[in-house]
Design a protein around this motif. Structure first.
Motif, PDB file in Angstrom:
ATOM      1  N   GLY A 113      40.235  41.434  23.613  1.00 25.61           N
ATOM      2  CA  GLY A 113      40.738  42.111  24.658  1.00 25.61           C
ATOM      3  C   GLY A 113      39.968  42.094  25.988  1.00 25.61           C
ATOM      4  N   GLY A 114      40.034  43.124  26.496  1.00 22.58           N
ATOM      5  CA  GLY A 114      39.154  43.400  27.981  1.00 22.58           C
ATOM      6  C   GLY A 114      40.088  42.551  29.068  1.00 22.58           C
ATOM      7  N   VAL A 115      39.550  42.429  30.226  1.00 22.82           N
ATOM      8  CA  VAL A 115      40.157  41.723  31.379  1.00 22.82           C
ATOM      9  C   VAL A 115      39.316  40.680  31.710  1.00 22.82           C
ATOM     10  CG1 VAL A 115      41.115  42.000  33.417  1.00 22.82           C
ATOM     11  CG2 VAL A 115      41.403  43.778  32.081  1.00 22.82           C
ATOM     12  N   ALA A 116      39.819  39.310  31.656  1.00 26.62           N
ATOM     13  CA  ALA A 116      39.125  38.141  32.348  1.00 26.62           C
ATOM     14  C   ALA A 116      38.924  38.371  33.748  1.00 26.62           C
ATOM     15  CB  ALA A 116      39.898  36.980  31.727  1.00 26.62           C
ATOM     16  N   VAL A 172      30.031  48.476  36.370  1.00 28.54           N
ATOM     17  CA  VAL A 172      30.304  47.543  37.562  1.00 28.54           C
ATOM     18  C   VAL A 172      31.794  47.771  38.100  1.00 28.54           C
ATOM     19  CG1 VAL A 172      30.478  45.088  38.240  1.00 28.54           C
ATOM     20  CG2 VAL A 172      28.746  45.709  36.667  1.00 28.54           C
ATOM     21  N   THR A 173      31.703  47.515  39.566  1.00 29.36           N
ATOM     22  CA  THR A 173      33.035  47.873  40.219  1.00 29.36           C
ATOM     23  C   THR A 173      33.520  46.439  40.628  1.00 29.36           C
ATOM     24  OG1 THR A 173      32.766  50.232  40.478  1.00 29.36           O
ATOM     25  CG2 THR A 173      34.212  49.053  41.751  1.00 29.36           C
ATOM     26  N   VAL A 174      34.581  46.033  40.449  1.00 23.75           N
ATOM     27  CA  VAL A 174      34.912  44.868  40.990  1.00 23.75           C
ATOM     28  C   VAL A 174      36.301  44.841  41.793  1.00 23.75           C
ATOM     29  CG1 VAL A 174      34.361  43.412  39.204  1.00 23.75           C
ATOM     30  CG2 VAL A 174      36.446  44.059  39.064  1.00 23.75           C
ATOM     31  N   ALA A 175      36.697  44.392  42.924  1.00 25.22           N
ATOM     32  CA  ALA A 175      37.957  44.431  43.525  1.00 25.22           C
ATOM     33  C   ALA A 175      38.523  43.090  43.437  1.00 25.22           C
ATOM     34  CB  ALA A 175      37.679  45.119  44.972  1.00 25.22           C
ATOM     35  N   GLY A 176      39.464  43.051  43.340  1.00 23.36           N
ATOM     36  CA  GLY A 176      40.458  41.673  43.387  1.00 23.36           C
ATOM     37  C   GLY A 176      41.932  41.723  43.007  1.00 23.36           C
ATOM     38  N   LEU A 177      42.574  40.608  42.982  1.00 17.69           N
ATOM     39  CA  LEU A 177      43.988  40.662  42.545  1.00 17.69           C
ATOM     40  C   LEU A 177      44.056  40.657  40.918  1.00 17.69           C
ATOM     41  CD1 LEU A 177      46.791  40.009  43.361  1.00 17.69           C
ATOM     42  CD2 LEU A 177      46.213  37.426  43.052  1.00 17.69           C
ATOM     43  N   TYR A 178      44.773  41.432  40.281  1.00 15.10           N
ATOM     44  CA  TYR A 178      45.065  41.576  38.921  1.00 15.10           C
ATOM     45  C   TYR A 178      46.574  40.821  38.579  1.00 15.10           C
ATOM     46  CZ  TYR A 178      46.371  43.220  34.251  1.00 15.10           C
ATOM     47  OH  TYR A 178      46.715  43.339  32.923  1.00 15.10           O
ATOM     48  N   LEU A 179      46.315  39.775  37.427  1.00 16.59           N
ATOM     49  CA  LEU A 179      47.187  39.031  37.177  1.00 16.59           C
ATOM     50  C   LEU A 179      47.476  39.315  35.354  1.00 16.59           C
ATOM     51  CD1 LEU A 179      46.068  35.763  38.815  1.00 16.59           C
ATOM     52  CD2 LEU A 179      47.928  37.195  39.612  1.00 16.59           C
ATOM     53  N   PRO A 180      48.554  39.939  35.219  1.00 21.11           N
ATOM     54  CA  PRO A 180      48.761  40.310  33.938  1.00 21.11           C
ATOM     55  C   PRO A 180      48.984  39.264  32.818  1.00 21.11           C
ATOM     56  CG  PRO A 180      50.556  40.887  35.005  1.00 21.11           C
ATOM     57  CD  PRO A 180      49.577  40.329  36.197  1.00 21.11           C
ATOM     58  N   GLU A 181      49.539  38.242  33.172  1.00 20.83           N
ATOM     59  CA  GLU A 181      49.504  37.069  32.466  1.00 20.83           C
ATOM     60  C   GLU A 181      48.089  36.059  32.361  1.00 20.83           C
ATOM     61  OE1 GLU A 181      50.515  35.804  36.487  1.00 20.83           O
ATOM     62  OE2 GLU A 181      51.805  37.345  35.312  1.00 20.83           O
ATOM     63  N   TYR A 182      47.963  35.847  31.151  1.00 25.13           N
ATOM     64  CA  TYR A 182      46.616  35.399  30.910  1.00 25.13           C
ATOM     65  C   TYR A 182      46.639  34.450  29.691  1.00 25.13           C
ATOM     66  CZ  TYR A 182      41.770  33.802  31.267  1.00 25.13           C
ATOM     67  OH  TYR A 182      40.808  33.129  31.484  1.00 25.13           O
ATOM     68  N   PRO A 204      33.068  35.816  31.899  1.00 31.63           N
ATOM     69  CA  PRO A 204      32.986  37.066  31.900  1.00 31.63           C
ATOM     70  C   PRO A 204      34.323  37.884  31.854  1.00 31.63           C
ATOM     71  CG  PRO A 204      33.267  36.091  34.189  1.00 31.63           C
ATOM     72  CD  PRO A 204      33.134  34.939  33.113  1.00 31.63           C
ATOM     73  N   TYR A 205      34.256  39.134  31.215  1.00 32.97           N
ATOM     74  CA  TYR A 205      35.438  40.032  30.743  1.00 32.97           C
ATOM     75  C   TYR A 205      34.812  41.201  31.114  1.00 32.97           C
ATOM     76  CZ  TYR A 205      37.908  36.417  28.221  1.00 32.97           C
ATOM     77  OH  TYR A 205      38.553  35.211  27.936  1.00 32.97           O
ATOM     78  N   MET A 206      35.774  42.090  31.584  1.00 30.26           N
ATOM     79  CA  MET A 206      35.566  43.607  31.665  1.00 30.26           C
ATOM     80  C   MET A 206      36.134  44.302  30.625  1.00 30.26           C
ATOM     81  SD  MET A 206      36.546  45.758  35.063  1.00 30.26           S
ATOM     82  CE  MET A 206      34.850  45.427  36.082  1.00 30.26           C
ATOM     83  N   ASN A 213      40.882  35.013  24.052  1.00 31.86           N
ATOM     84  CA  ASN A 213      40.100  36.156  23.682  1.00 31.86           C
ATOM     85  C   ASN A 213      41.284  37.486  23.771  1.00 31.86           C
ATOM     86  OD1 ASN A 213      37.883  37.137  22.865  1.00 31.86           O
ATOM     87  ND2 ASN A 213      37.598  37.970  24.884  1.00 31.86           N
ATOM     88  N   SER A 214      42.506  37.171  23.514  1.00 32.40           N
ATOM     89  CA  SER A 214      43.393  38.481  23.470  1.00 32.40           C
ATOM     90  C   SER A 214      43.303  39.237  24.714  1.00 32.40           C
ATOM     91  CB  SER A 214      43.247  39.426  22.412  1.00 32.40           C
ATOM     92  OG  SER A 214      43.248  38.976  21.197  1.00 32.40           O
ATOM     93  N   ALA A 215      43.125  38.597  25.966  1.00 31.65           N
ATOM     94  CA  ALA A 215      42.729  39.436  27.281  1.00 31.65           C
ATOM     95  C   ALA A 215      43.993  40.091  27.508  1.00 31.65           C
ATOM     96  CB  ALA A 215      42.368  38.435  28.151  1.00 31.65           C
ATOM     97  N   LEU A 216      43.803  41.219  28.305  1.00 27.98           N
ATOM     98  CA  LEU A 216      44.865  42.193  28.703  1.00 27.98           C
ATOM     99  C   LEU A 216      45.475  41.513  30.064  1.00 27.98           C
ATOM    100  CD1 LEU A 216      43.208  45.192  27.798  1.00 27.98           C
ATOM    101  CD2 LEU A 216      44.752  44.267  26.596  1.00 27.98           C
TER     102      LEU A 216
END
Length: 94
Positions: free
Chosen positions: A28-31, A52-62, A12-14, A66-69
């Motif tokens: 792109g997107g956020v994994a 969809v709304t999600v709540a969690g911990l964002y980690l910039p390094e991935y 899943p990606y947002m 898939n060129s994720a942000l």
């Protein structure tokens, strides 16, 4: 964070919007990291093709996958379909 969820290569990606997902070719997107106990429930909710709304911990390094942000580790069941402002969120059925 609220956005459009799409599965890319089985994960899943947002994305900020469905248009951004379509016109980026799924790049792109956020994994999203969903706990194993929530995977089936999360997939059922995502089948509705809506915001969809999600709540969690964002980690910039991935890395380069898939060129994720970055990546969001969703905290437990902190995800729901996003309704119009002022409306109660529609929680998925167990």
């Amino acid at each position: 964070v609220t956005g459009y969820i799409a599965y890319v290569d089985g994960s899943p990606y947002m994305f900020a919007s469905k248009d951004l997902y379509v016109y980026s070719g799924g790049k792109g997107g956020v994994a999203l990291d969903v706990s194993l106990s929530e995977v089936d429930r999360f997939k059922r909710l995502m089948a509705n093709d809506s915001a969809v709304t999600v709540a969690g911990l964002y980690l910039p390094e991935y890395g380069e996958k898939n060129s994720a942000l970055g990546r969001i580790e969703i905290i437990g069941r902190h995800y729901w379909l996003q309704e119009m402002a002022g409306e109660r969120p529609q929680l998925p059925i167990d």
